[in-house]
Design a protein around this motif. Sequence first.
Motif, PDB file in Angstrom:
ATOM      1  N   MET A   1      26.512  35.376  40.284  1.00 27.78           N
ATOM      2  CA  MET A   1      27.484  36.356  40.812  1.00 27.78           C
ATOM      3  C   MET A   1      27.161  36.583  42.286  1.00 27.78           C
ATOM      4  O   MET A   1      26.113  37.125  42.603  1.00 27.78           O
ATOM      5  N   GLY A   2      28.069  36.132  43.135  1.00 28.26           N
ATOM      6  CA  GLY A   2      27.815  36.220  44.571  1.00 28.26           C
ATOM      7  C   GLY A   2      28.507  37.418  45.197  1.00 28.26           C
ATOM      8  O   GLY A   2      28.816  38.411  44.523  1.00 28.26           O
ATOM      9  N   ARG A   3      28.802  37.299  46.462  1.00 25.62           N
ATOM     10  CA  ARG A   3      29.369  38.387  47.276  1.00 25.62           C
ATOM     11  C   ARG A   3      30.711  38.834  46.714  1.00 25.62           C
ATOM     12  O   ARG A   3      31.471  38.036  46.154  1.00 25.62           O
ATOM     13  N   ASP A  47      41.029  42.998  56.603  1.00 29.16           N
ATOM     14  CA  ASP A  47      39.568  42.855  56.701  1.00 29.16           C
ATOM     15  C   ASP A  47      38.878  44.211  56.721  1.00 29.16           C
ATOM     16  O   ASP A  47      39.315  45.143  57.409  1.00 29.16           O
ATOM     17  N   ALA A  48      37.802  44.317  55.944  1.00 24.05           N
ATOM     18  CA  ALA A  48      36.897  45.460  56.038  1.00 24.05           C
ATOM     19  C   ALA A  48      35.555  44.892  56.493  1.00 24.05           C
ATOM     20  O   ALA A  48      35.350  43.672  56.442  1.00 24.05           O
ATOM     21  N   PRO A  49      34.621  45.745  56.915  1.00 27.83           N
ATOM     22  CA  PRO A  49      33.363  45.212  57.458  1.00 27.83           C
ATOM     23  C   PRO A  49      32.640  44.254  56.507  1.00 27.83           C
ATOM     24  O   PRO A  49      32.021  43.292  56.934  1.00 27.83           O
ATOM     25  N   ASN A  50      32.726  44.513  55.193  1.00 29.36           N
ATOM     26  CA  ASN A  50      31.898  43.694  54.288  1.00 29.36           C
ATOM     27  C   ASN A  50      32.696  42.987  53.206  1.00 29.36           C
ATOM     28  O   ASN A  50      32.139  42.333  52.334  1.00 29.36           O
ATOM     29  N   THR A  51      34.012  43.126  53.224  1.00 31.09           N
ATOM     30  CA  THR A  51      34.852  42.441  52.222  1.00 31.09           C
ATOM     31  C   THR A  51      36.300  42.486  52.712  1.00 31.09           C
ATOM     32  O   THR A  51      36.536  42.760  53.903  1.00 31.09           O
ATOM     33  N   GLN A  52      37.238  42.153  51.836  1.00 35.73           N
ATOM     34  CA  GLN A  52      38.648  42.219  52.227  1.00 35.73           C
ATOM     35  C   GLN A  52      39.435  42.937  51.145  1.00 35.73           C
ATOM     36  O   GLN A  52      39.065  42.907  49.958  1.00 35.73           O
ATOM     37  N   CYS A  81      37.154  40.104  43.103  1.00 32.82           N
ATOM     38  CA  CYS A  81      36.819  38.677  43.245  1.00 32.82           C
ATOM     39  C   CYS A  81      35.399  38.511  43.756  1.00 32.82           C
ATOM     40  O   CYS A  81      35.039  39.046  44.809  1.00 32.82           O
ATOM     41  N   PHE A  82      34.617  37.773  42.963  1.00 33.50           N
ATOM     42  CA  PHE A  82      33.243  37.457  43.373  1.00 33.50           C
ATOM     43  C   PHE A  82      33.144  35.973  43.733  1.00 33.50           C
ATOM     44  O   PHE A  82      33.806  35.127  43.119  1.00 33.50           O
ATOM     45  N   GLU A  83      32.280  35.678  44.669  1.00 35.03           N
ATOM     46  CA  GLU A  83      32.057  34.288  45.085  1.00 35.03           C
ATOM     47  C   GLU A  83      31.028  33.628  44.160  1.00 35.03           C
ATOM     48  O   GLU A  83      30.089  34.276  43.688  1.00 35.03           O
ATOM     49  N   VAL A  84      31.241  32.352  43.897  1.00 30.09           N
ATOM     50  CA  VAL A  84      30.269  31.546  43.139  1.00 30.09           C
ATOM     51  C   VAL A  84      30.065  30.231  43.900  1.00 30.09           C
ATOM     52  O   VAL A  84      31.005  29.752  44.555  1.00 30.09           O
ATOM     53  N   PRO A  85      28.871  29.632  43.807  1.00 26.74           N
ATOM     54  CA  PRO A  85      28.656  28.384  44.544  1.00 26.74           C
ATOM     55  C   PRO A  85      29.361  27.185  43.933  1.00 26.74           C
ATOM     56  O   PRO A  85      29.704  26.231  44.627  1.00 26.74           O
ATOM     57  N   LEU A 129      36.881  34.630  40.080  1.00 21.99           N
ATOM     58  CA  LEU A 129      35.737  33.921  40.661  1.00 21.99           C
ATOM     59  C   LEU A 129      36.282  32.925  41.673  1.00 21.99           C
ATOM     60  O   LEU A 129      37.270  32.241  41.404  1.00 21.99           O
ATOM     61  N   MET A 130      35.650  32.869  42.816  1.00 26.13           N
ATOM     62  CA  MET A 130      36.129  32.005  43.911  1.00 26.13           C
ATOM     63  C   MET A 130      34.955  31.188  44.429  1.00 26.13           C
ATOM     64  O   MET A 130      33.882  31.737  44.704  1.00 26.13           O
TER      65      MET A 130
END
Length: 136
Positions: A1-3, A47-52, A81-85, A129-130
């Motif tokens: 589970m990423g950013r 855009d927000a400082p740490n996400t969108q 939405c969380f990032e995955v590698p 998941l993205m």
Amino acid sequence: MGRLNHIGIATPSIARSVETYRTLLGAAAIGEPFDLPAQGVRVCFIDAPNTQIELIEPYDDSSPIAGFLRKNPAGGQHHVCFEVPDIQAAVADLKAKGATILGEPRIGAHGTPIVFVHPRDMGGVLVELMETPDGH
Ligand SMILES: CC[C@H](C(=O)O)C(=O)SCCNC(=O)CCNC(=O)[C@H](O)C(C)(C)COP(=O)(O)OP(=O)(O)OC[C@H]1O[C@@H](n2cnc3c(N)ncnc32)[C@H](O)[C@@H]1OP(=O)(O)O
Ligand SMILES: [Co+2]
């Protein structure tokens, strides 16, 4: 589970939602809306400082968010939405754990593969998941 890549907000009108974020919250970094017909939505990123914030509007009546907006006519928080590698590895892992993956990975609004986990597996939250661009 990423950013946490983005929070998806369904709206009947991207234009009206953009004005709300601009006037009430002082949002300044607002992208140009664009259509994703293959995903049944029109999209606009704030855009927000740490996400969108991902504002999504139905592209047509067959949109996957049409049902959500019928139940929530003013719109509302739709997904996170969380990032995955590696999206394929994430899908295999979740399926092995018994989660329901909605459809096959397809290209999302950031141009990388995405997939959704059914809300019933995530405590009532629709999770996207993205694959991170550098995950290739
Ligand atoms: C892809 C471009 C962009 C990107 O980031 O790249 C996007 O994020 S676009 C986002 C729009 N696309 C999707 O949401 C695709 C995945 N979603 C789906 O397949 C459907 O929305 C689904 C299956 C989650 C719900 O479909 P539908 O609303 O037609 O079914 P139901 O009304 O029967 O709902 C079933 C069940 O799920 C609950 N539900 C529905 N939507 C949500 C939601 N957004 N968050 C939480 N829960 C949701 C609904 O209340 C039903 O629950 P139940 O207890 O069975 O009544
Ligand atoms: Co999204």
